[in-house]
Design an enzyme around this catalytic site. Structure first.
Site, mmCIF file in Angstrom:
data_model
loop_
_atom_site.group_PDB
_atom_site.id
_atom_site.type_symbol
_atom_site.label_atom_id
_atom_site.label_comp_id
_atom_site.label_asym_id
_atom_site.label_seq_id
_atom_site.Cartn_x
_atom_site.Cartn_y
_atom_site.Cartn_z
ATOM 1 N N ASP A 1 36.479 49.387 42.698
ATOM 2 C CA ASP A 1 35.895 48.294 43.465
ATOM 3 C C ASP A 1 36.462 46.956 42.995
ATOM 4 O O ASP A 1 36.927 46.834 41.858
ATOM 5 C CB ASP A 1 34.366 48.259 43.283
ATOM 6 C CG ASP A 1 33.700 49.501 43.849
ATOM 7 O OD1 ASP A 1 34.312 50.169 44.704
ATOM 8 O OD2 ASP A 1 32.570 49.802 43.414
HETATM 9 N N1 URA Z 1 32.187 53.978 41.024
HETATM 10 C C1 URA Z 1 31.866 52.769 41.550
HETATM 11 O O1 URA Z 1 30.727 52.550 41.928
HETATM 12 N N2 URA Z 1 32.819 51.830 41.611
HETATM 13 C C2 URA Z 1 34.081 52.014 41.176
HETATM 14 O O2 URA Z 1 34.898 51.104 41.248
HETATM 15 C C3 URA Z 1 34.404 53.261 40.636
HETATM 16 C C4 URA Z 1 33.440 54.237 40.582
#
Ligand code: URA
Length: 236
Positions: free
Chosen positions: A103
């Site tokens: 993310d």
């Molecule tokens: N899980 C999440 O919520 N975000 C990420 O970036 C990776 C795994």
């Protein structure tokens, strides 16, 4: 492939540098001087030399980035900086892409490559490659959460997660944990904590398979993987 692309890929500088180098007559293909960047060569068959030294072409690159927050895991974006924007030309020339996604607000280990098979080997849901995250979580993470994560929790869309291993590093109003999952659903770690009534405040990926984030990498910096790291990732 084009001669100028091959030389730029091999670290002989920018397109402009390569053009200059070729014009100088220092580049030979099978013993003949080649001055035109658009000349095509077959890296497997043709002998390319620069200043008399053989240039061994490598088709793939494998990078480990310590992704900072605020940068998106994509090759292009109209609004935001991407992880590819963090690469120097010498690596960006290979036209690599991120192996999976973190993310925008997640930090940590992100692999970047132009090798589709390598990416598939790590990302395919059938391979169950474990990924370990460190998170700070708002709310008291408990032994019960450990059991729930081991058994699988139901996400907001009804999906039941595969067994995951939760390690509680610090328990409190803000807890610190490490979580290892073997799948990669959208926002998975955040949604798993939501499923048990808690909120992830910060998230950082520490490990993919047996490969740990290199502690020497500052946020936003990267390095090439070693041969043995690549082999280790593929031997899973
Ligand atoms: N899980 C999440 O919520 N975000 C990420 O970036 C990776 C795994």
């Amino acid at each position: 492939m084009r001669m100028d692309k091959l030389l730029a890929n091999m670290g002989f500088g920018t397109r402009k540098d390569v053009k200059k180098l070729m014009k100088s007559g220092s580049v030979h293909v099978n013993g003949e001087v080649v001055k035109e960047g658009k000349t095509h060569v077959n890296p497997d068959e043709d002998l390319v030399t620069v200043f008399g030294e053989e240039v061994k072409y490598k088709p793939y690159i494998y990078l480990m980035l310590n992704k900072p927050q605020g940068v998106i895991s994509a090759t292009e974006d109209d609004e935001h900086e991407t992880v590819i924007d963090l690469l120097v030309y010498e690596h960006a020339m290979y036209e690599p892409f991120p192996v999976g996604r973190l993310d925008k607000d997640t930090e940590g280990l992100l692999l970047i490559t132009n090798d589709g098979q390598f990416s598939h080997a790590l990302m395919s849901p059938r391979k169950h490659v474990p990924k370990t995250y460190f998170a700070t979580v708002s709310g008291m993470v408990t032994e019960e959460d450990k059991v729930l994560f081991k058994e699988g929790v139901t996400l907001d869309d009804g999906y039941v997660t595969k067994p995951a291993e939760l390690l509680i590093k610090k328990q409190g109003a803000i807890s610190e944990i490490e979580l290892t999952i073997t799948e990669g659903k959208y926002h998975q770690v955040k949604r798993m904590f939501e499923a048990v009534g808690k909120k992830v405040l910060t998230l950082k990926r520490l490990k993919v398979g047996n490969l740990e984030l290199d502690q020497k990498l500052e946020l936003g910096t990267y390095r090439e993987l070693t041969e043995s790291e690549i082999d280790m990732l593929l031997s899973k």
